[in-house]
Design a protein around this motif. Structure first.
Motif, short mmCIF file in Angstrom:
data_model
loop_
_atom_site.label_atom_id
_atom_site.label_comp_id
_atom_site.label_asym_id
_atom_site.label_seq_id
_atom_site.Cartn_x
_atom_site.Cartn_y
_atom_site.Cartn_z
N ASP A 251 -1.77 -6.58 16.15
CA ASP A 251 -2.96 -5.77 15.10
C ASP A 251 -2.20 -5.39 14.13
N ARG A 252 -2.13 -5.68 13.04
CA ARG A 252 -0.99 -5.11 11.89
C ARG A 252 -2.07 -4.48 10.93
N GLY A 253 -3.43 -3.90 11.39
CA GLY A 253 -3.39 -2.60 11.06
C GLY A 253 -3.27 -1.69 12.13
N SER A 254 -2.59 -1.49 13.12
CA SER A 254 -1.91 -0.20 13.76
C SER A 254 -1.36 0.37 13.48
N GLN A 255 -1.72 2.03 13.76
CA GLN A 255 -1.16 3.03 12.99
C GLN A 255 -0.55 3.52 13.62
N SER A 256 -0.31 4.00 15.15
CA SER A 256 0.27 4.57 15.23
C SER A 256 0.35 4.04 17.09
N PHE A 257 1.85 4.65 17.49
CA PHE A 257 2.90 3.85 17.97
C PHE A 257 2.85 4.65 19.99
N PHE A 258 2.94 4.36 20.96
CA PHE A 258 3.16 5.56 21.82
C PHE A 258 4.59 5.04 22.77
N TRP A 259 5.13 5.75 23.72
CA TRP A 259 6.20 5.29 24.87
C TRP A 259 5.11 6.08 25.96
N TYR A 260 4.96 6.01 27.08
CA TYR A 260 4.89 6.50 28.11
C TYR A 260 5.64 6.43 28.88
N ARG A 261 5.58 7.51 30.28
CA ARG A 261 7.00 6.99 31.34
C ARG A 261 6.12 7.13 33.02
N GLN A 262 5.82 6.16 32.82
CA GLN A 262 4.88 6.81 34.21
C GLN A 262 5.94 6.16 36.03
N TYR A 263 5.91 7.47 36.51
CA TYR A 263 6.90 7.08 37.85
C TYR A 263 5.65 6.69 39.11
N SER A 264 5.84 5.83 39.67
CA SER A 264 5.40 5.43 40.74
C SER A 264 4.37 6.16 41.95
N GLY A 265 3.02 6.09 41.51
CA GLY A 265 2.04 6.90 42.34
C GLY A 265 1.57 7.85 41.24
N SER B 53 17.14 9.75 37.36
CA SER B 53 15.58 10.42 37.03
C SER B 53 15.01 9.24 36.23
N ASP B 54 15.14 8.62 35.48
CA ASP B 54 14.65 7.50 34.29
C ASP B 54 13.93 6.43 34.79
N SER B 55 14.78 6.20 35.64
CA SER B 55 14.23 5.41 36.40
C SER B 55 12.69 5.46 36.29
N ALA B 56 11.43 4.48 36.58
CA ALA B 56 10.12 4.52 36.20
C ALA B 56 9.86 2.83 35.47
N THR B 57 8.88 2.86 35.61
CA THR B 57 7.70 2.13 34.70
C THR B 57 7.73 2.75 32.66
N TYR B 58 7.21 2.13 31.85
CA TYR B 58 7.87 2.66 31.12
C TYR B 58 6.81 1.94 29.68
N LEU B 59 5.93 2.72 29.52
CA LEU B 59 4.65 1.56 28.91
C LEU B 59 4.86 1.93 27.24
N CYS B 60 3.95 0.72 26.89
CA CYS B 60 4.28 0.54 25.04
C CYS B 60 2.61 1.30 24.91
N ALA B 61 2.33 1.43 24.42
CA ALA B 61 0.73 1.79 23.73
C ALA B 61 0.49 2.07 22.26
N VAL B 62 -0.67 1.52 21.54
CA VAL B 62 -0.77 0.64 20.06
C VAL B 62 -2.57 1.77 19.73
N ASN B 63 -1.97 2.12 18.76
CA ASN B 63 -3.74 2.81 18.90
C ASN B 63 -4.13 2.01 17.63
N ASN B 64 -5.66 0.61 18.36
CA ASN B 64 -6.11 0.59 17.45
C ASN B 64 -7.15 1.04 16.30
N ALA B 65 -7.75 0.19 15.37
CA ALA B 65 -9.26 1.48 14.92
C ALA B 65 -10.09 1.77 15.91
#
Lengths: 110, 114
Positions: free
Chosen positions: A27-41, A82-94
């Motif tokens: 989505d070219r209209g995306s304005q905000s972008f986030f990185w989340y870290r998620q440890y198992s569970g 300790s950085d071992s985890a799943t990293y989630l990319c998230a985009v804020n649309n309308a």
């Protein structure tokens, strides 16, 4: 069609190396972008947000945004086990909603 | 800390039974969200709310309903649970600071439908 794409990994890097995580969005209209870290569970934890083209640094983390290429990345310097985890990319649309990629699993080996 | 509490943390239920998950927040945030997380899919939006009695559907809303009768509580109901609804459910709030919006997640509810 998924709007946010990530390589599922696992991405394996040795301790002390730079880990590079990538994300593309449609989505070219995306304005905000986030990185989340998620440890198992556990729940996702915000580590970086970025809103304009270029780099944003916070400690060992650097987020990079290129809106023309619809690409956002996260660099982790001096990677630790300790950085071992799943990293989630998230985009804020309308509509104040987040759309997530499938996540990249990072493994940092001692 | 955005003061988000999800309950229950774990639940096992039988196919065909109704299930309600609760999200409670203590800081008067207007926007609240329900996501589900399954392997390989990241988080997918089920429903969201932008105020009391104001809700709308997300990407995967079929089989789910929501209610928000008070600012602090956002309920997710599975009217007749199916095995495909076995998942981890996360509630989230969003808040705006300095014109920028941030999102915070609760601890999650692990639901198993047998």
């Amino acid at each position: 069609q998924k709007e946010v794409e990530q390589n599922s990994g696992p991405l394996s890097v040795p301790e002390g190396a730079i880990a590079s995580l990538n994300c593309t969005y449609s989505d070219r209209g995306s304005q905000s972008f986030f990185w989340y870290r998620q440890y198992s569970g556990k729940s996702p934890e915000l580590i970086m947000s970025i809103y304009s083209n270029g780099d944003k640094e916070d400690g060992r983390f650097t987020a990079q945004l290129n809106k023309a290429s619809q690409y956002v990345s996260l660099l982790i310097r001096d990677s630790q086990p300790s950085d071992s985890a799943t990293y989630l990319c998230a985009v804020n649309n309308a509509g104040n909603m987040l759309t997530f990629g499938g996540g990249t699993r990072l493994m940092v080996k001692p | 800390d955005a003061g988000i509490t999800q309950s229950p943390r774990h639940k096992v239920t039988e196919t065909g039974t109704p299930v309600t998950l609760r999200c409670h927040q203590t800081e008067n945030h207007r926007y609240m969200y329900w996501y589900r997380q399954d392997p390989g899919h990241g988080l997918r939006l089920i429903h969201y709310s932008y105020g009391v009695k104001d809700t709308d559907k997300g990407e995967v809303s079929d089989g789910y309903s929501v209610s928000r009768s008070k600012t602090e509580d956002f309920l997710l109901t599975l009217e007749s649970a199916t095995s495909s609804q076995t998942s981890v459910y996360f509630c989230a709030i969003s808040e705006s600071r300095g014109g920028r919006r941030s999102y915070t997640f609760g601890s999650g509810t692990r639901l198993t439908v047998v």
